[in-house]
Design an enzyme around this catalytic site. Sequence first.
Site, PDB file in Angstrom:
ATOM      1  N   ILE A  18       0.842  -1.202   0.000  1.00 43.62           N
ATOM      2  CA  ILE A  18       0.000   0.000   0.000  1.00 43.62           C
ATOM      3  C   ILE A  18       0.875   1.249   0.000  1.00 43.62           C
ATOM      4  O   ILE A  18       0.580   2.238  -0.680  1.00 43.62           O
ATOM      5  CB  ILE A  18      -0.938   0.007   1.217  1.00 43.62           C
ATOM      6  N   CYS A 375     -18.146 -15.356 -11.175  1.00 41.67           N
ATOM      7  CA  CYS A 375     -17.448 -16.576 -11.581  1.00 41.67           C
ATOM      8  C   CYS A 375     -18.180 -17.820 -11.067  1.00 41.67           C
ATOM      9  O   CYS A 375     -19.204 -18.193 -11.622  1.00 41.67           O
ATOM     10  CB  CYS A 375     -15.995 -16.534 -11.125  1.00 41.67           C
ATOM     11  N   LEU A 376     -17.705 -18.437  -9.992  1.00 44.61           N
ATOM     12  CA  LEU A 376     -18.434 -19.562  -9.411  1.00 44.61           C
ATOM     13  C   LEU A 376     -19.828 -19.117  -8.993  1.00 44.61           C
ATOM     14  O   LEU A 376     -20.792 -19.883  -9.107  1.00 44.61           O
ATOM     15  CB  LEU A 376     -17.674 -20.121  -8.209  1.00 44.61           C
ATOM     16  N   HIS A 497     -14.673 -11.645 -13.822  1.00 47.26           N
ATOM     17  CA  HIS A 497     -14.401 -11.002 -12.533  1.00 47.26           C
ATOM     18  C   HIS A 497     -14.363  -9.484 -12.711  1.00 47.26           C
ATOM     19  O   HIS A 497     -13.286  -8.905 -12.909  1.00 47.26           O
ATOM     20  CB  HIS A 497     -13.056 -11.485 -11.974  1.00 47.26           C
ATOM     21  N   GLU A 499     -14.476  -7.247 -10.574  1.00 47.87           N
ATOM     22  CA  GLU A 499     -13.740  -6.586  -9.484  1.00 47.87           C
ATOM     23  C   GLU A 499     -12.293  -6.284  -9.863  1.00 47.87           C
ATOM     24  O   GLU A 499     -11.683  -5.350  -9.325  1.00 47.87           O
ATOM     25  CB  GLU A 499     -13.778  -7.442  -8.213  1.00 47.87           C
TER      26      GLU A 499
END
Length: 525
Positions: A18, A375-376, A497, A499
């Site tokens: 970070i 996804c899943l 995905h 995200e």
Amino acid sequence: MKYIIVTGGVMSGLGKGITAASIGRILKNRGYRVTAVKIDPYLNIDAGTMNPAQHGEVFVLGDGSEVDLDLGNYERFLDIELSGPHNITTGKVYRSVIEKERRGDYLGDTVQIIPHITDEIKCRIEQAATEGDENGAAEICLVEVGGTVGDIESMPFLEAVRQMRGELPEDEMVLIHVTLIPEDTMGDMKTKPTQHSVKALREAGLYADMIVGRSEHPIGLHTKRKIASFCDVAAQAVVSATTVPDIYQVPVELEKEGLADAITTHLHLDRREALEEWYNVVAREYTSRITVAIVSKYGIEDVYLSIKEALKHAGRALATEVKIVWLDAERYEPCQLADVDGILIPGGFGIRGIEGKIRAIQYAREHNIPFLGLCLGFQLAVVEFARHVLGWKDACSEEIGDGRHVIAILPEQEGVDDLGGTMRLGNYPVTVKAGTIAEQLYRRSTITERHRHRYEVNPEEISALEEAGLVFSGLNGPRMEICELPGHPFFFATQFHPEFRSRPTRPAPAFLGFVSACRKNKKTP
């Protein structure tokens, strides 16, 4: 090319990634083009086969590389697209050197750590640093050396950095050492761990130009001067990095500490005024709050880091604070779903927790709770619909059991035995159907998203699912990529995905739609 080397001392888990990403951000705020490289000193080729419970999230880049989660932070903070070469591992380095030796590239030399391994490391850093994108080549390259100074695994990489430092002009490299400044029971800050850490850095032939001290409270001038005296840096080169509730506040704090000015001065960069975009994002205030249940297999939040951040991005854009309730897919009770404003099922692999996730999807569908599957989560949304709407009680995924396989293995995955780097990975185009929720969210007919999977909706079952009311609103050729339910407040799932491409300044549309729906259907105070 200017290099900023970021090393860490005292202990792992300091937030070095970070800190590195934040350093890049404050320089980008001033108009510099910044890229980043993460060095991971483990023997794995990449993060793809590593246990997420031990290592955290496997982040997927656009080129399909499976990498350390810190590269996700780099992409989010810097708003850039990285590629596989930006993640250097010991496994990649050694494999390349051994392959060269087998080909005879070294012409009979005895292959050693120095110079062959260190030369390979330097070459990889330089190649990643100069790799351009649509905005051109970077001016500054951040290089985060993973691990802690003093670790055996990191030594070849530190030696490579030492060699680079000797080969480059003084104003083309700055080394920033991130360390811990603990407090004793009386609240006094202790500098001894930092002194020992800097000593270990010197033993590797390196010296710190600047020190970032991680602490719970701001580091006072007296402590800064003490660190400066013992570690041979200027007092203004000792920077306080206190723990803050929002990681996106870190660049603001580092800017206040004068770190950007110190770096640009050391690297002889022209002085530029900081842009306001990032500060405007951080300064946004919340006017509402929602609660989202994430029903997952792992109880470790870092496994789902990008999902957490994507929810935060969407929430900030909609002035909505998102509170996450983590529910163990094997142990939660249905009553725990009654008071949440939305339910999210993340990606994953294996049979553990599958039935609990399917029950959560059923609850969201039947109780009109906004739902997002990834996804899943997309695959299980199809399984749940087949079981409880079509009445196919034995509907399942080929991955998890016998029965009617509404989810089947991808044809190209049949017979694949190796696990590493063999899935359907990275960016693929998705065609969005007109008149759907997907079109409302994305406002485009074609999008590009990142993937990581081996299974798909069984082509033989698509017609029956659509006739029963499930809408497949996103396609990649014959593959189903998005499903949704008309008439539901928000029932939306993606094989990809979203995200991984969400940014603080550009939230992922799927998450924006989900958070917006949660606000409209809000139950929690």
